[in-house]
Write an enzyme that holds these catalytic residues in place. Structure first.
Site: not given
Ligand SMILES: *Cc1c(COP(=O)(O)O)cnc(C)c1O
Length: 355
Positions: A36, A129
């Site tokens: 990413k 998260r």
């Protein structure tokens, strides 16, 4: 040459990947190479694929879509949006999931595509998260039960992510929660779970000291491949850290006071700046700014240069103490933090040179 220029040594990145693959495969651990930070750059990603990663992982479907010619299983590592499931099933093979509603949608599109799709159910073991909170056992069990009823979705593993939001450090204790959970589920449902996707580059030090619990057999590695760093962004032994370099051109050099003259309001970003009066200093301006990269994520390679700050398009530096007599048109070179590399790769105003 055009500037600002980001130089990326793909051979060093490939070598980092190779060394991590060797190290992890020796321990029976599969590697999902996380790309990413490279904003879909195919040359760099190709080098990482060629190194021999088991799975190509990215957080953006747009990137994975552009990697469709690489014959390797692809994984979306940001839990998917409901609106992107059609593309998800078309361009990827595995996803990290935490919502049963999304898995149902995957099953629906996988049926249409006649494709068996793999999911890794995320369990939150404290970083807060993504994932089902580990204490909510009923929710975990009912998710497993629902998934096991689906014809076109295979429960490929359990996973967790740490350090990214809450900064929680992976330990033998918190990762053991996953191992125990896997055993419990296998007993209850009479089904083997192939993988425990135990974390990211921050887990490498735990693995290297032999304290990663037995049973964690997949790691999703990004920063360690890209920049040779792990927990606390500390350099990892046996890996290259000098994989990328940012070059920015000097557009002004002047002797000026170190403290602005007049009454201080707020800067371009709404902050009230503070200045130390160091007298007259030699200052340089480089043609790069916060639109490209946060100056806090830049580390001058000339250690005698100090970054003073930046506005959207100007980077201000104090070059008084440098031994180099910089001239207009020269470039200054910077190392980048993970966050710096992420935004520099994303900025369309920064030229990229892959070497
Ligand atoms: C970014 C990310 C990773 C990779 O983390 P690194 O610290 O770069 O190794 C792994 N898993 C998930 C879910 C991520 O979002």
């Amino acid at each position: 040459m055009r500037y600002p220029l980001l130089e990326i040594e793909s051979k060093k990145i490939e070598e980092n990947a190779k060394r991590l693959i060797d190290e992890c495969h020796d321990k029976g651990i599969q590697i999902a190479g996380v790309t990413k930070v490279f904003s879909g750059n195919k040359k760099i990603v190709k080098a990482i694929v060629d190194a021999g990663i088991d799975i190509l992982a990215d957080s953006r479907i747009e990137n994975l879509k552009s990697f469709k010619d690489y014959k390797i299983p692809k994984m979306l590592i940001r839990i998917p949006m409901k609106s992107q499931i059609r593309d998800l099933v078309k361009y990827t093979d595995i996803a990290l999931v935490s919502e049963i509603e999304i898995v149902k949608e995957i099953n629906k599109f996988a049926l249409k595509a006649n494709k068996k799709y793999k999911v890794i159910l995320m369990v939150d073991i404290g970083d807060l998260r993504e994932g089902i909170f580990f204490e909510n056992k009923d929710e975990i069990h009912s998710a497993i039960q629902e998934i096991s009823k689906m014809k076109y979705v295979e429960l490929y593993g359990l996973g967790t992510n740490l350090t990214c939001y809450g900064g929680i450090i992976p330990t033998s204790d918190n990762l053991s929660i996953l191992v125990e959970l896997k055993k419990e589920i296998e007993k209850k449902f009479g089904k083997q779970i192939k993988f425990i996707s135990g974390g990211n580059s921050e887990t490498i030090p735990l693995m290297r000291t032999g304290n990663m619990p037995e049973g964690i057999n997949q790691l999703r590695l990004g920063a360690s491949i890209a920049l040779g760093i792990g927990l606390y962004d500390m350099p990892l032994e046996n890996l290259y850290q000098d994989t990328v370099k940012l070059k920015s051109e000097i557009i002004e050099i002047k002797q000026k006071p170190s403290k602005p003259i007049g009454e201080i309001s707020v800067d371009a970003f709404g902050n009230k700046p503070h200045f130390e009066d160091k007298g007259i200093r030699k200052r340089a301006i480089c043609a790069i700014g916060k639109q490209d990269v946060n100056p806090e994520h830049l580390i001058p390679i000339d250690e005698n240069i100090q970054i003073l700050g930046a506005s959207s398009d100007h980077l201000l530096l104090d070059t008084t103490d440098s031994c180099v007599d910089y001239k207009i048109g020269d470039t200054l070179e910077f190392k980048l933090t993970y966050g710096g590399l992420l935004s520099a790769m994303t900025s369309k105003y920064i030229y990229k040179r892959i070497i």
